[in-house]
Motif scaffolding. Structure first.
Motif, PDB file in Angstrom:
ATOM      1  N   TYR A 393      -1.714 -15.819   1.982  1.00 45.87           N
ATOM      2  CA  TYR A 393      -2.877 -16.674   2.180  1.00 45.87           C
ATOM      3  C   TYR A 393      -2.419 -18.058   2.601  1.00 45.87           C
ATOM      4  N   ILE A 394      -3.308 -18.753   3.294  1.00 46.06           N
ATOM      5  CA  ILE A 394      -3.025 -20.093   3.785  1.00 46.06           C
ATOM      6  C   ILE A 394      -3.636 -21.076   2.799  1.00 46.06           C
ATOM      7  N   PRO A 395      -2.836 -21.821   2.058  1.00 53.86           N
ATOM      8  CA  PRO A 395      -3.407 -22.772   1.097  1.00 53.86           C
ATOM      9  C   PRO A 395      -4.067 -23.936   1.806  1.00 53.86           C
ATOM     10  N   ARG A 396      -4.890 -24.655   1.072  1.00 51.22           N
ATOM     11  CA  ARG A 396      -5.618 -25.770   1.666  1.00 51.22           C
ATOM     12  C   ARG A 396      -4.663 -26.847   2.166  1.00 51.22           C
ATOM     13  N   HIS A 397      -3.538 -26.995   1.479  1.00 50.73           N
ATOM     14  CA  HIS A 397      -2.543 -27.984   1.893  1.00 50.73           C
ATOM     15  C   HIS A 397      -1.508 -27.376   2.834  1.00 50.73           C
ATOM     16  N   SER A 496      -2.432 -10.258   6.730  1.00 47.75           N
ATOM     17  CA  SER A 496      -1.585  -9.179   6.225  1.00 47.75           C
ATOM     18  C   SER A 496      -0.977  -8.434   7.400  1.00 47.75           C
ATOM     19  N   PHE A 497       0.082  -7.695   7.142  1.00 45.10           N
ATOM     20  CA  PHE A 497       0.666  -6.819   8.144  1.00 45.10           C
ATOM     21  C   PHE A 497       1.140  -5.545   7.461  1.00 45.10           C
ATOM     22  N   THR A 498       1.283  -4.501   8.246  1.00 42.06           N
ATOM     23  CA  THR A 498       1.670  -3.192   7.736  1.00 42.06           C
ATOM     24  C   THR A 498       2.836  -2.651   8.544  1.00 42.06           C
ATOM     25  N   VAL A 499       3.868  -2.175   7.855  1.00 43.31           N
ATOM     26  CA  VAL A 499       5.040  -1.570   8.488  1.00 43.31           C
ATOM     27  C   VAL A 499       5.344  -0.250   7.780  1.00 43.31           C
ATOM     28  N   GLN A 500       6.279   0.489   8.350  1.00 43.89           N
ATOM     29  CA  GLN A 500       6.582   1.817   7.830  1.00 43.89           C
ATOM     30  C   GLN A 500       7.790   1.858   6.907  1.00 43.89           C
ATOM     31  N   SER A 501       8.537   0.776   6.785  1.00 41.86           N
ATOM     32  CA  SER A 501       9.720   0.784   5.924  1.00 41.86           C
ATOM     33  C   SER A 501       9.847  -0.554   5.224  1.00 41.86           C
ATOM     34  N   GLU A 502      10.472  -0.518   4.074  1.00 48.75           N
ATOM     35  CA  GLU A 502      10.654  -1.735   3.295  1.00 48.75           C
ATOM     36  C   GLU A 502      11.606  -2.702   3.977  1.00 48.75           C
ATOM     37  N   GLU A 503      12.530  -2.185   4.783  1.00 46.48           N
ATOM     38  CA  GLU A 503      13.508  -3.037   5.456  1.00 46.48           C
ATOM     39  C   GLU A 503      12.861  -3.956   6.498  1.00 46.48           C
ATOM     40  N   GLU A 504      11.679  -3.586   7.005  1.00 42.69           N
ATOM     41  CA  GLU A 504      11.021  -4.390   8.029  1.00 42.69           C
ATOM     42  C   GLU A 504      10.215  -5.551   7.461  1.00 42.69           C
ATOM     43  N   LEU A 505      10.008  -5.596   6.156  1.00 43.32           N
ATOM     44  CA  LEU A 505       9.090  -6.567   5.571  1.00 43.32           C
ATOM     45  C   LEU A 505       9.521  -8.005   5.837  1.00 43.32           C
ATOM     46  N   LEU A 506      10.763  -8.333   5.507  1.00 45.45           N
ATOM     47  CA  LEU A 506      11.204  -9.721   5.634  1.00 45.45           C
ATOM     48  C   LEU A 506      11.297 -10.146   7.097  1.00 45.45           C
ATOM     49  N   ALA A 507      11.717  -9.242   7.974  1.00 41.48           N
ATOM     50  CA  ALA A 507      11.830  -9.590   9.394  1.00 41.48           C
ATOM     51  C   ALA A 507      10.460  -9.901   9.989  1.00 41.48           C
ATOM     52  N   VAL A 508       9.462  -9.074   9.696  1.00 43.40           N
ATOM     53  CA  VAL A 508       8.119  -9.318  10.223  1.00 43.40           C
ATOM     54  C   VAL A 508       7.501 -10.550   9.569  1.00 43.40           C
ATOM     55  N   LEU A 524       2.873 -20.590   4.458  1.00 46.19           N
ATOM     56  CA  LEU A 524       2.174 -19.385   4.035  1.00 46.19           C
ATOM     57  C   LEU A 524       2.684 -19.002   2.652  1.00 46.19           C
ATOM     58  N   ILE A 525       1.787 -18.586   1.791  1.00 43.15           N
ATOM     59  CA  ILE A 525       2.177 -18.147   0.451  1.00 43.15           C
ATOM     60  C   ILE A 525       1.989 -16.636   0.376  1.00 43.15           C
ATOM     61  N   TRP A 526       3.114 -15.925   0.287  1.00 49.51           N
ATOM     62  CA  TRP A 526       3.062 -14.466   0.180  1.00 49.51           C
ATOM     63  C   TRP A 526       2.747 -14.091  -1.269  1.00 49.51           C
ATOM     64  N   LEU A 527       1.799 -13.211  -1.432  1.00 47.73           N
ATOM     65  CA  LEU A 527       1.285 -12.863  -2.758  1.00 47.73           C
ATOM     66  C   LEU A 527       2.113 -11.753  -3.378  1.00 47.73           C
ATOM     67  N   ASP A 528       3.401 -12.016  -3.567  1.00 44.48           N
ATOM     68  CA  ASP A 528       4.298 -11.019  -4.152  1.00 44.48           C
ATOM     69  C   ASP A 528       3.878 -10.709  -5.587  1.00 44.48           C
ATOM     70  N   ASP A 529       4.064  -9.449  -5.973  1.00 46.96           N
ATOM     71  CA  ASP A 529       3.650  -8.900  -7.271  1.00 46.96           C
ATOM     72  C   ASP A 529       2.137  -8.814  -7.407  1.00 46.96           C
ATOM     73  N   ARG A 530       1.397  -9.227  -6.375  1.00 48.90           N
ATOM     74  CA  ARG A 530      -0.066  -9.188  -6.442  1.00 48.90           C
ATOM     75  C   ARG A 530      -0.678  -8.496  -5.233  1.00 48.90           C
ATOM     76  N   HIS A 531       0.141  -7.824  -4.436  1.00 47.06           N
ATOM     77  CA  HIS A 531      -0.375  -7.259  -3.184  1.00 47.06           C
ATOM     78  C   HIS A 531      -1.395  -6.154  -3.421  1.00 47.06           C
ATOM     79  N   HIS A 532      -1.238  -5.402  -4.518  1.00 46.60           N
ATOM     80  CA  HIS A 532      -2.198  -4.318  -4.776  1.00 46.60           C
ATOM     81  C   HIS A 532      -3.570  -4.875  -5.158  1.00 46.60           C
ATOM     82  N   MET A 533      -3.625  -6.139  -5.617  1.00 47.85           N
ATOM     83  CA  MET A 533      -4.897  -6.784  -5.890  1.00 47.85           C
ATOM     84  C   MET A 533      -5.371  -7.607  -4.690  1.00 47.85           C
ATOM     85  N   ALA A 534      -4.414  -8.207  -3.981  1.00 44.42           N
ATOM     86  CA  ALA A 534      -4.757  -9.068  -2.845  1.00 44.42           C
ATOM     87  C   ALA A 534      -5.195  -8.276  -1.622  1.00 44.42           C
TER      88      ALA A 534
END
Length: 546
Positions: A393-397, A496-508, A524-534
């Motif tokens: 998500y894009i924070p206000r600041h 959000s974005f979707t890829v087919q392997s875990e190795e592509e996450l950081l590169a994308v 950008l603030i990546w919602l790690d540990d909260r993606h299943h809710m976000a």
């Protein structure tokens, strides 16, 4: 002349309470009340004064959002950790629709068997007129999935924790089309949403004034929805981008290219196809209207004929009027309501784009939710063991302070990612009536003016960032002057974005952050540990995530 807009660039909080959520405010009040009670209890003794001071300072610091914690407080962080531990303990961090449905069926079988046993026991007692011997009872199914099924109605389909209590009703929108209205009952009072697929303005080379027309029109649509008589409280603009699949075109070429075609021509066209495959995308845009102003909705219901479908009729009339006005103001070229099959195809595709097409009309809302696993990695949610989706998500600041951005700059997040990747951009706008927004602007201007005066008296020198941030409220106050026709808005932006392997996450992720910088977004603030809710925030549901 190209229109510009300044997003964010203001102070995140003003005063003691600003920036805190309602639970944080309650915790702060409890702490301050407890400290006052300790002072009175100890009759101003030294020990009780120290204890009261400690409680007051602790309650202020633990509920204060800080930049080092990404604008969140310690209380919110530790509460979330406890919540995640509860999810892991109860199995809510993995949603398996097959397992949930099996548990619901076993509970239904148990309830039916128990009812039959009670009927048999009452019949025996009536016939024998005496107490019968205890019969062997049907074992009760166990597990957290069974408990969740017990809390739901028997007729309700299982849904992920991020969705909660949501039902859908399909109603006629006009003589040819139907609209699905979603009822969200996770909060009190409930709210309703409706989805519309929209077509934007044509691309290509146009004059700057003509290019700005859709943005001006969208502002007029937001202003119309912000009126106190409007039942619409939020408008979500949602875009889905999918890389173009040229497999069919290549297959067609292999069958129809003449065998004696010139090699240079064939090679040139092959390079063109490869270049198009990297850049070309299919874009689908949607508007989601959220009906959260129940007072205005009730007035509309009262004005028309009462009946069981009065709420749905009022929503359809309000939505039709606003979408027609959007076409009139040229905010969009055309629109069509999303029915149940279209909504099911869209929601299924957003979860697993590798299995479901966005135009798959064979899907049904009863079986739309896929397997969501948040235990494989903290960087994404895994869907059906094949699709990794990461949400930010894009924070206000997050926008550059004081920078005026062209209104077209956000387009790069939609179609400027090369090589193309499956991604979504969601912008949720909560409209605020001009009178309410003006009162908040006056309060903010007063606070910022006092801060500027205090800094000047202290002789404080900065790099100019604080001066720009404290001056943003002045511009907002001028924009909201009476008679300007402007209203307020609270926005939340997600992607959000979707890829087919875990190795592509950081590169994308790095690739998207680079494009975001070109849009004037510093963070950008990546919602790690909260993606299943976000994940719900990048779906056309009219929701966000705090």
């Amino acid at each position: 002349m190209t229109r510009h807009v300044a997003l964010g660039g203001e102070f995140k909080s003003r005063g003691l309470l600003s920036g805190r959520s309602l639970p944080e405010k309650l915790l702060l009040f409890i702490g301050l009340a407890l400290s006052a009670f300790l002072i009175m209890l100890g009759s101003f003794s030294f020990f009780f004064l120290v204890a009261a001071l400690f409680v007051a300072v602790a309650s202020i610091l633990t509920t204060m959002p800080t930049a080092i914690n990404e604008g969140r407080s310690l209380a919110a962080i530790y509460t979330e950790r406890v919540y995640r531990f509860w999810q892991k303990t109860t199995g809510n961090d993995v949603f398996d629709p097959v397992h949930e449905q099996t548990a619901a069926e076993s509970l239904k079988t148990y309830q039916h068997a128990t009812e039959q046993e009670k009927k048999t026991l009452r019949k025996q007692r009536t016939q024998n007129n005496q107490k019968t011997q205890n019969q062997q009872k049907t074992p009760r199914p166990k597990g957290f999935a069974v408990r969740r099924a017990q809390r739901r109605k028997i007729t309700d389909r299982p849904a992920p924790l991020m969705i909660g209590k949501m039902s859908a009703t399909e109603v006629p929108f006009n003589s040819r089309e139907r609209l699905t209205i979603f009822r969200h009952a996770n909060t009190t009072p409930v709210f309703y949403t409706a989805i519309f697929e929209v077509r934007g303005s044509t691309g290509g080379v146009v004059e700057e004034d003509i290019e700005d027309i859709p943005f001006i029109g969208f502002g007029k649509v937001l202003a119309r929805a912000a009126r106190r008589t409007s039942a619409i409280s939020h408008i979500q603009s949602f875009t889905r981008s999918v890389p173009l699949d040229i497999t069919d075109h290549i297959s067609w070429l292999s069958d129809y290219v003449h065998p004696k075609a010139h090699d240079h021509l064939v090679r040139s066209y092959q390079e063109l196809c490869l270049d198009v495959e990297q850049k070309a995308e299919q874009h689908r845009s949607y508007w989601v209207l959220r009906f959260d102003n129940l007072a205005a909705l009730q007035r509309t219901i009262t004005a028309q004929a009462p009946g069981p479908r009065a709420v749905h009729d009022a929503i359809v009339n309000e939505a039709h009027a606003l979408m027609s006005q959007a076409v009139t103001h040229k905010a969009i070229r055309s629109f069509r309501p999303v029915n149940s099959n279209m909504a099911a195809a869209l929601l299924s595709h957003l979860q697993d784009p590798y299995q479901f097409s966005i135009d798959d009309q064979d899907q049904h809302l009863g079986s739309v939710w896929q397997r969501l696993d948040a235990t494989k990695t903290s960087k994404a949610v895994l869907v059906n063991n094949r699709a990794y989706t990461r949400v930010a998500y894009i924070p206000r600041h997050g926008f550059m302070a004081g920078s005026a951005l062209p209104v077209q700059s956000m387009r790069q997040l939609v179609n400027g990612i090369v090589p193309a990747v499956i991604h979504s951009v969601s912008w949720v706008n909560e409209v605020v009536d001009a009178r309410t927004a003006r009162a908040q602007a006056v309060s903010d201007r007063t606070s910022d003016k006092a801060k500027r005066k205090s800094d000047a008296e202290k002789g404080k020198i900065s790099d100019g960032t604080e001066h720009v941030m404290s001056s943003s409220s002045d511009q907002r106050g001028l924009d909201l002057m009476p008679g300007s026709g402007h209203h307020g808005v609270k926005w939340g932006a997600y992607l959000s974005f979707t890829v087919q392997s875990e190795e592509e996450l950081l590169a994308v992720s790095t690739q998207i952050e680079s494009v975001a910088t070109d849009c004037g977004i510093e963070r950008l603030i990546w919602l790690d540990d909260r993606h299943h809710m976000a994940l719900a925030s990048v779906m056309p549901l009219g929701r966000g995530v705090r």
